[in-house]
Design a protein around this motif. Structure first.
Motif, PDB file in Angstrom:
ATOM      1  N   LEU A  11      49.701  -3.550  37.284  1.00  0.00           N
ATOM      2  CA  LEU A  11      49.314  -2.468  38.195  1.00  0.00           C
ATOM      3  C   LEU A  11      49.795  -1.115  37.679  1.00  0.00           C
ATOM      4  CD1 LEU A  11      50.066  -4.113  41.674  1.00  0.00           C
ATOM      5  CD2 LEU A  11      47.848  -3.884  40.541  1.00  0.00           C
ATOM      6  N   GLY A  12      51.017  -1.077  37.207  1.00  0.00           N
ATOM      7  CA  GLY A  12      51.581   0.184  36.745  1.00  0.00           C
ATOM      8  C   GLY A  12      50.860   0.753  35.544  1.00  0.00           C
ATOM      9  N   LEU A  13      50.590  -0.083  34.551  1.00  0.00           N
ATOM     10  CA  LEU A  13      49.960   0.420  33.337  1.00  0.00           C
ATOM     11  C   LEU A  13      48.485   0.735  33.559  1.00  0.00           C
ATOM     12  CD1 LEU A  13      51.170   1.129  30.662  1.00  0.00           C
ATOM     13  CD2 LEU A  13      50.434  -1.071  29.757  1.00  0.00           C
ATOM     14  N   ALA A  14      47.822  -0.019  34.426  1.00  0.00           N
ATOM     15  CA  ALA A  14      46.429   0.307  34.764  1.00  0.00           C
ATOM     16  C   ALA A  14      46.360   1.659  35.467  1.00  0.00           C
ATOM     17  CB  ALA A  14      45.824  -0.786  35.633  1.00  0.00           C
ATOM     18  N   ALA A  15      47.279   1.905  36.395  1.00  0.00           N
ATOM     19  CA  ALA A  15      47.298   3.184  37.108  1.00  0.00           C
ATOM     20  C   ALA A  15      47.635   4.343  36.170  1.00  0.00           C
ATOM     21  CB  ALA A  15      48.311   3.121  38.253  1.00  0.00           C
ATOM     22  N   ILE A  16      48.598   4.132  35.296  1.00  0.00           N
ATOM     23  CA  ILE A  16      48.961   5.165  34.320  1.00  0.00           C
ATOM     24  C   ILE A  16      47.778   5.478  33.416  1.00  0.00           C
ATOM     25  CG2 ILE A  16      50.379   5.610  32.261  1.00  0.00           C
ATOM     26  CD1 ILE A  16      52.628   3.978  33.749  1.00  0.00           C
ATOM     27  N   VAL A 304      46.965  -5.717  29.240  1.00  0.00           N
ATOM     28  CA  VAL A 304      48.260  -5.845  28.554  1.00  0.00           C
ATOM     29  C   VAL A 304      49.455  -5.382  29.381  1.00  0.00           C
ATOM     30  CG1 VAL A 304      47.196  -5.650  26.283  1.00  0.00           C
ATOM     31  CG2 VAL A 304      48.040  -3.581  27.418  1.00  0.00           C
ATOM     32  N   GLY A 305      49.207  -4.985  30.631  1.00  0.00           N
ATOM     33  CA  GLY A 305      50.315  -4.497  31.451  1.00  0.00           C
ATOM     34  C   GLY A 305      51.445  -5.498  31.607  1.00  0.00           C
ATOM     35  N   ALA A 306      51.123  -6.784  31.589  1.00  0.00           N
ATOM     36  CA  ALA A 306      52.148  -7.820  31.742  1.00  0.00           C
ATOM     37  C   ALA A 306      53.144  -7.814  30.594  1.00  0.00           C
ATOM     38  CB  ALA A 306      51.487  -9.201  31.849  1.00  0.00           C
ATOM     39  N   SER A 311      61.670  -1.447  31.454  1.00  0.00           N
ATOM     40  CA  SER A 311      62.897  -0.644  31.335  1.00  0.00           C
ATOM     41  C   SER A 311      62.733   0.528  30.368  1.00  0.00           C
ATOM     42  CB  SER A 311      64.063  -1.520  30.877  1.00  0.00           C
ATOM     43  OG  SER A 311      63.841  -2.011  29.569  1.00  0.00           O
ATOM     44  N   ASP A 312      61.575   0.616  29.719  1.00  0.00           N
ATOM     45  CA  ASP A 312      61.310   1.703  28.784  1.00  0.00           C
ATOM     46  C   ASP A 312      61.308   3.031  29.544  1.00  0.00           C
ATOM     47  OD1 ASP A 312      60.351   3.502  26.927  1.00  0.00           O
ATOM     48  OD2 ASP A 312      58.390   2.570  26.705  1.00  0.00           O
ATOM     49  N   PRO A 313      62.168   3.981  29.158  1.00  0.00           N
ATOM     50  CA  PRO A 313      62.241   5.261  29.884  1.00  0.00           C
ATOM     51  C   PRO A 313      60.900   5.986  29.960  1.00  0.00           C
ATOM     52  CG  PRO A 313      64.104   5.039  28.392  1.00  0.00           C
ATOM     53  CD  PRO A 313      63.174   3.908  28.081  1.00  0.00           C
ATOM     54  N   GLU A 314      60.088   5.881  28.898  1.00  0.00           N
ATOM     55  CA  GLU A 314      58.785   6.542  28.916  1.00  0.00           C
ATOM     56  C   GLU A 314      57.888   5.922  29.977  1.00  0.00           C
ATOM     57  OE1 GLU A 314      55.121   7.779  25.875  1.00  0.00           O
ATOM     58  OE2 GLU A 314      56.734   6.469  25.183  1.00  0.00           O
ATOM     59  N   PHE A 315      57.858   4.596  30.038  1.00  0.00           N
ATOM     60  CA  PHE A 315      57.061   3.930  31.071  1.00  0.00           C
ATOM     61  C   PHE A 315      57.592   4.262  32.457  1.00  0.00           C
ATOM     62  CE2 PHE A 315      56.654   0.435  34.101  1.00  0.00           C
ATOM     63  CZ  PHE A 315      55.282   0.315  34.177  1.00  0.00           C
ATOM     64  N   LEU A 316      58.898   4.202  32.632  1.00  0.00           N
ATOM     65  CA  LEU A 316      59.491   4.457  33.948  1.00  0.00           C
ATOM     66  C   LEU A 316      59.153   5.850  34.459  1.00  0.00           C
ATOM     67  CD1 LEU A 316      63.017   2.819  33.563  1.00  0.00           C
ATOM     68  CD2 LEU A 316      61.181   2.088  35.093  1.00  0.00           C
ATOM     69  N   SER A 317      59.175   6.836  33.576  1.00  0.00           N
ATOM     70  CA  SER A 317      58.855   8.210  33.977  1.00  0.00           C
ATOM     71  C   SER A 317      57.399   8.318  34.418  1.00  0.00           C
ATOM     72  CB  SER A 317      59.126   9.166  32.811  1.00  0.00           C
ATOM     73  OG  SER A 317      58.731  10.478  33.146  1.00  0.00           O
ATOM     74  N   LEU A 318      56.496   7.736  33.635  1.00  0.00           N
ATOM     75  CA  LEU A 318      55.076   7.753  33.983  1.00  0.00           C
ATOM     76  C   LEU A 318      54.819   6.987  35.278  1.00  0.00           C
ATOM     77  CD1 LEU A 318      53.675   7.021  30.403  1.00  0.00           C
ATOM     78  CD2 LEU A 318      53.503   9.201  31.620  1.00  0.00           C
ATOM     79  N   PHE A 319      55.459   5.844  35.411  1.00  0.00           N
ATOM     80  CA  PHE A 319      55.304   4.986  36.591  1.00  0.00           C
ATOM     81  C   PHE A 319      55.754   5.726  37.850  1.00  0.00           C
ATOM     82  CE2 PHE A 319      56.862   1.140  39.066  1.00  0.00           C
ATOM     83  CZ  PHE A 319      55.597   0.654  39.353  1.00  0.00           C
ATOM     84  N   LYS A 320      56.870   6.409  37.764  1.00  0.00           N
ATOM     85  CA  LYS A 320      57.393   7.167  38.911  1.00  0.00           C
ATOM     86  C   LYS A 320      56.443   8.293  39.297  1.00  0.00           C
ATOM     87  CE  LYS A 320      61.382   9.945  40.386  1.00  0.00           C
ATOM     88  NZ  LYS A 320      62.707  10.494  39.970  1.00  0.00           N
ATOM     89  N   THR A 321      55.940   9.012  38.309  1.00  0.00           N
ATOM     90  CA  THR A 321      55.046  10.138  38.585  1.00  0.00           C
ATOM     91  C   THR A 321      53.752   9.674  39.247  1.00  0.00           C
ATOM     92  OG1 THR A 321      55.934  11.402  36.723  1.00  0.00           O
ATOM     93  CG2 THR A 321      53.775  12.058  37.554  1.00  0.00           C
ATOM     94  N   VAL A 322      53.172   8.596  38.729  1.00  0.00           N
ATOM     95  CA  VAL A 322      51.914   8.092  39.285  1.00  0.00           C
ATOM     96  C   VAL A 322      52.104   7.632  40.728  1.00  0.00           C
ATOM     97  CG1 VAL A 322      50.251   6.200  39.142  1.00  0.00           C
ATOM     98  CG2 VAL A 322      50.813   7.496  37.101  1.00  0.00           C
ATOM     99  N   GLN A 323      53.184   6.953  41.008  1.00  0.00           N
ATOM    100  CA  GLN A 323      53.427   6.504  42.381  1.00  0.00           C
ATOM    101  C   GLN A 323      53.586   7.692  43.323  1.00  0.00           C
ATOM    102  OE1 GLN A 323      55.492   2.457  42.992  1.00  0.00           O
ATOM    103  NE2 GLN A 323      56.710   3.457  41.411  1.00  0.00           N
ATOM    104  N   ASP A 327      51.058   8.553  46.324  1.00  0.00           N
ATOM    105  CA  ASP A 327      51.719   7.928  47.474  1.00  0.00           C
ATOM    106  C   ASP A 327      51.515   6.416  47.457  1.00  0.00           C
ATOM    107  OD1 ASP A 327      53.275   7.877  49.766  1.00  0.00           O
ATOM    108  OD2 ASP A 327      51.576   8.151  51.118  1.00  0.00           O
ATOM    109  N   PHE A 328      51.695   5.815  46.271  1.00  0.00           N
ATOM    110  CA  PHE A 328      51.614   4.367  46.097  1.00  0.00           C
ATOM    111  C   PHE A 328      53.020   3.781  46.013  1.00  0.00           C
ATOM    112  CE2 PHE A 328      47.436   4.668  43.424  1.00  0.00           C
ATOM    113  CZ  PHE A 328      46.692   4.810  44.579  1.00  0.00           C
ATOM    114  N   ASP A 329      53.189   2.591  46.534  1.00  0.00           N
ATOM    115  CA  ASP A 329      54.392   1.803  46.273  1.00  0.00           C
ATOM    116  C   ASP A 329      53.938   0.555  45.525  1.00  0.00           C
ATOM    117  OD1 ASP A 329      56.680   0.289  46.165  1.00  0.00           O
ATOM    118  OD2 ASP A 329      57.282   0.661  48.243  1.00  0.00           O
ATOM    119  N   LEU A 330      53.852   0.678  44.221  1.00  0.00           N
ATOM    120  CA  LEU A 330      53.320  -0.422  43.412  1.00  0.00           C
ATOM    121  C   LEU A 330      54.332  -1.549  43.228  1.00  0.00           C
ATOM    122  CD1 LEU A 330      51.312   1.564  40.702  1.00  0.00           C
ATOM    123  CD2 LEU A 330      50.524   0.607  42.881  1.00  0.00           C
TER     124      LEU A 330
END
Length: 349
Positions: A11-16, A304-306, A311-323, A327-330
């Protein structure tokens, strides 16, 4: 990784991918690099060249928003995916003008019109195309298919069946079903406990073949380039000579990255095959492939999101911004989807 964390990655990588690709959509492979001074690797506010003009950085478009609405509708139906649930999800989504009015593709618009007025086909003049959604083999069949794989982890046959259920509501034809089954099967395989990208790609290729075969029996066969054959074409490019950037450019020019399912899905397979060691890099390459970048990146993120490192800081930053931007709680959505999967698995035991 647990099932919940793998679903969170999907879900996170698809949204990003959707949000990042919204800024590059409609530009060619070369125009993106010229316009942005190189490849886009972060979330940017879409400009005048994009359909998503008006979005803030990190906001998604029709691609992931349909995944989100579909997932919510399935949860409301206690984890059961059937035709009625899919129709409800699509109609609920279409009632949100921010998404539907600005982003809905031609096939989805036609299908929504028919479901809102079931007599529309009878009212239309002979040969009218406004309601002929069944013949349109567009990539909207694959962009929203993530729930089919998520609900059937390590169950490719179940994912294919679910993908057909989802796809026939809006894209009831052989090519669209083949492409959607390819992505659903790849996603299902990626959610297995110790899966690899190679296994996901192999399952996806099988899904394309099986989906096309089943669709010709139960759906409407339509003319056009085959998803299976064009995946093979993408692999020929990947296995050929040249740098990674040269191969990506060939994918964009030869396979294509546009609206047709036989461009979008094979292109996604080629991108994933070039990025077996990094799920995030695969999505970034999809964002920069050109043309329908938000859709291609959503599809790649689904595949490939699975495998992404949560824990990758780059992913975490993108994931936080998209949510925050949507206003998503993925995380909560991932937990809920994992819970219904486990519940149904226990029911079957």
């Amino acid at each position: 990784m647990s099932l919940q964390t793998k679903i969170q990655g999907v879900l996170g990588l698809a949204a990003i991918g959707d949000a990042m690709g919204a800024a590059t959509e409609n530009l060619s492979f070369d125009q993106i690099r010229k316009h942005f001074g190189g490849k886009v690797t972060d979330l940017q506010k879409p400009g005048e060249t994009a359909f998503a003009l008006g979005n803030e950085a990190g906001q998604v478009t029709d691609d992931f928003s349909q995944v989100y609405f579909m997932s919510k509708a399935i949860l409301k139906n206690e984890g059961v995916l059937d035709k009625e649930t899919v129709i409800k999800a699509i109609l609920d989504w279409s009632d949100v003008s921010w998404y539907f009015d600005r982003f809905a593709g031609p096939t989805t618009r036609s299908a929504v019109a028919m479901y809102k007025d079931p007599e529309l086909k009878m009212k239309a003049l002979p040969g009218a195309v406004t309601v002929d959604y069944a013949s349109k083999a567009t990539n909207g069949a694959a962009m929203k298919i993530a729930p089919a794989g998520i609900l059937n982890p390590d169950n490719v046959a179940g994912a294919i069946e679910a993908a057909i259920t989802i796809t026939r509501v809006t894209h009831d034809n052989s090519l669209a079903i083949s492409g959607a089954c390819a992505i659903a099967a790849a996603t299902s395989a990626s959610l297995a406990p110790h899966s690899t990208v190679e296994e996901a790609l192999a399952a996806g290729y099988y899904g394309a073949i099986r989906g096309e075969t089943l669709a010709k029996e139960i759906s409407r066969e339509v003319a056009g380039p085959g998803v299976v054959e064009r995946i093979q074409l993408a692999y020929n490019i990947v296995d050929g000579v040249g740098t990674k950037e040269e191969k990506l450019r060939r994918l964009s020019k030869i396979v294509g990255s546009g609206l047709h399912i036989s461009e979008a899905v094979p292109c996604a397979f080629g991108i994933v095959a070039l990025n077996k060691d990094s799920a995030l890099d695969a999505v970034i390459d999809a964002v920069n492939i050109g043309y329908d970048t938000d859709t291609i990146a959503t599809i790649v993120g689904t595949m490939v999101g699975a495998f992404v490192d949560l824990s990758d800081p780059e992913f975490l930053s993108l994931f936080k911004t998209v949510q925050q931007a949507n206003d998503f709680d993925l995380v909560e959505l991932s937990n809920s989807l994992a819970d219904v999967v486990r519940f149904h698995e226990r029911e079957q035991c």
